[in-house]
Design a protein around this motif. Structure first.
Motif, short mmCIF file in Angstrom:
data_model
loop_
_atom_site.label_atom_id
_atom_site.label_comp_id
_atom_site.label_asym_id
_atom_site.label_seq_id
_atom_site.Cartn_x
_atom_site.Cartn_y
_atom_site.Cartn_z
N LEU A 175 6.54 -2.08 -10.85
CA LEU A 175 6.13 -0.81 -10.25
C LEU A 175 6.92 0.36 -10.81
O LEU A 175 6.35 1.43 -11.09
CB LEU A 175 6.29 -0.87 -8.72
CG LEU A 175 5.26 -1.71 -7.98
CD1 LEU A 175 5.71 -1.97 -6.55
CD2 LEU A 175 3.89 -1.05 -8.00
N ILE A 176 8.22 0.19 -10.98
CA ILE A 176 9.05 1.26 -11.54
C ILE A 176 8.62 1.57 -12.97
O ILE A 176 8.47 2.73 -13.34
CB ILE A 176 10.55 0.90 -11.47
CG1 ILE A 176 11.02 0.97 -10.02
CG2 ILE A 176 11.38 1.83 -12.36
CD1 ILE A 176 12.44 0.47 -9.79
N ASN A 177 8.40 0.53 -13.76
CA ASN A 177 7.98 0.73 -15.15
C ASN A 177 6.65 1.46 -15.21
O ASN A 177 6.49 2.42 -15.98
CB ASN A 177 7.91 -0.62 -15.87
CG ASN A 177 7.65 -0.46 -17.33
OD1 ASN A 177 8.25 0.36 -18.00
ND2 ASN A 177 6.76 -1.28 -17.86
N TYR A 178 5.69 1.04 -14.41
CA TYR A 178 4.37 1.68 -14.40
C TYR A 178 4.48 3.13 -13.93
O TYR A 178 3.91 4.04 -14.54
CB TYR A 178 3.39 0.90 -13.53
CG TYR A 178 2.00 1.47 -13.54
CD1 TYR A 178 1.24 1.44 -14.69
CD2 TYR A 178 1.47 2.07 -12.41
CE1 TYR A 178 -0.04 1.99 -14.72
CE2 TYR A 178 0.20 2.61 -12.43
CZ TYR A 178 -0.55 2.57 -13.58
OH TYR A 178 -1.81 3.12 -13.61
N ARG A 179 5.23 3.37 -12.85
CA ARG A 179 5.40 4.73 -12.34
C ARG A 179 6.03 5.63 -13.41
O ARG A 179 5.56 6.75 -13.65
CB ARG A 179 6.29 4.71 -11.10
CG ARG A 179 6.53 6.10 -10.51
CD ARG A 179 7.76 6.18 -9.66
NE ARG A 179 8.94 5.84 -10.44
CZ ARG A 179 10.12 5.54 -9.92
NH1 ARG A 179 10.27 5.52 -8.60
NH2 ARG A 179 11.14 5.25 -10.69
N ASP A 180 7.06 5.12 -14.07
CA ASP A 180 7.72 5.91 -15.12
C ASP A 180 6.79 6.19 -16.29
O ASP A 180 6.78 7.30 -16.83
CB ASP A 180 8.99 5.20 -15.60
CG ASP A 180 10.09 5.17 -14.55
OD1 ASP A 180 9.95 5.86 -13.51
OD2 ASP A 180 11.08 4.44 -14.76
N ASN A 232 0.84 -1.20 0.00
CA ASN A 232 0.00 0.00 0.00
C ASN A 232 0.87 1.24 0.00
O ASN A 232 2.05 1.18 0.33
CB ASN A 232 -0.90 0.03 1.25
CG ASN A 232 -1.89 -1.10 1.24
OD1 ASN A 232 -2.48 -1.40 0.23
ND2 ASN A 232 -2.06 -1.75 2.40
N GLY A 233 0.28 2.37 -0.36
CA GLY A 233 0.98 3.64 -0.33
C GLY A 233 1.21 4.19 -1.72
O GLY A 233 0.62 3.71 -2.70
N SER A 234 2.07 5.20 -1.78
CA SER A 234 2.42 5.77 -3.08
C SER A 234 3.25 4.75 -3.86
O SER A 234 3.73 3.76 -3.29
CB SER A 234 3.22 7.06 -2.89
OG SER A 234 4.51 6.76 -2.38
N TYR A 235 3.45 5.01 -5.14
CA TYR A 235 4.25 4.07 -5.93
C TYR A 235 5.67 3.98 -5.38
O TYR A 235 6.24 2.89 -5.31
CB TYR A 235 4.24 4.43 -7.42
CG TYR A 235 2.90 4.11 -8.03
CD1 TYR A 235 2.48 2.79 -8.17
CD2 TYR A 235 2.03 5.11 -8.42
CE1 TYR A 235 1.25 2.48 -8.68
CE2 TYR A 235 0.78 4.80 -8.93
CZ TYR A 235 0.40 3.49 -9.06
OH TYR A 235 -0.84 3.18 -9.56
N ASP A 236 6.23 5.11 -4.95
CA ASP A 236 7.57 5.07 -4.38
C ASP A 236 7.60 4.25 -3.10
O ASP A 236 8.54 3.48 -2.87
CB ASP A 236 8.09 6.49 -4.14
CG ASP A 236 8.46 7.21 -5.42
OD1 ASP A 236 8.84 6.52 -6.41
OD2 ASP A 236 8.36 8.44 -5.47
N GLN A 237 6.57 4.38 -2.26
CA GLN A 237 6.50 3.59 -1.03
C GLN A 237 6.37 2.10 -1.35
O GLN A 237 7.01 1.26 -0.71
CB GLN A 237 5.33 4.05 -0.16
CG GLN A 237 5.52 5.42 0.44
CD GLN A 237 4.24 5.96 1.08
OE1 GLN A 237 3.13 5.62 0.68
NE2 GLN A 237 4.42 6.81 2.08
N MET A 238 5.53 1.78 -2.35
CA MET A 238 5.36 0.38 -2.72
C MET A 238 6.67 -0.19 -3.28
O MET A 238 7.02 -1.34 -2.99
CB MET A 238 4.22 0.21 -3.73
CG MET A 238 2.86 0.48 -3.13
SD MET A 238 1.48 0.03 -4.20
CE MET A 238 1.62 1.21 -5.51
N ILE A 239 7.38 0.61 -4.07
CA ILE A 239 8.66 0.16 -4.63
C ILE A 239 9.64 -0.15 -3.49
O ILE A 239 10.30 -1.19 -3.49
CB ILE A 239 9.24 1.23 -5.59
CG1 ILE A 239 8.40 1.29 -6.86
CG2 ILE A 239 10.71 0.93 -5.91
CD1 ILE A 239 8.64 2.52 -7.72
#
Length: 89
Positions: A60-65, A38-45
């Motif tokens: 997660l990194i690919n989706y966030r980017d 849970n959390g922001s994408y950076d927190q989940m990463i």
């Protein structure tokens, strides 16, 4: 070498604004949809990294980017629309 992304002004020459918005959509991967963190994408990463869940980190990194790139393109499109609306007014 990666192919260069088409610029917003190039896209506007042969697509409607609605088509451009549609083309900028990013599909959420199933792994992200059912992510155990849970959390922001950076927190989940970071949580995935802490758990040594490398495959989830990559997704997660690919989706966030991809989402960051989408936001940048949408901002560019909105600015293009605003400039052209002001010029044509």
């Amino acid at each position: 070498m990666e192919p260069q992304a088409e610029s917003i002004s190039d896209m506007c020459s042969h697509m409607t604004y609605s088509q451009i918005y549609d083309s900028l959509e990013v599909q959420i991967p199933e792994e992200v949809m059912y992510c155990p963190y849970n959390g922001s994408y950076d927190q989940m990463i970071h949580k995935a990294m802490d758990d040594n869940n490398i495959s989830m980190v990559k997704v997660l990194i690919n989706y966030r980017d991809n989402m960051n790139e989408r936001e940048k393109k949408i901002k560019e499109l909105n600015e293009f629309i605003q400039i052209n609306t002001n010029i044509n007014s």
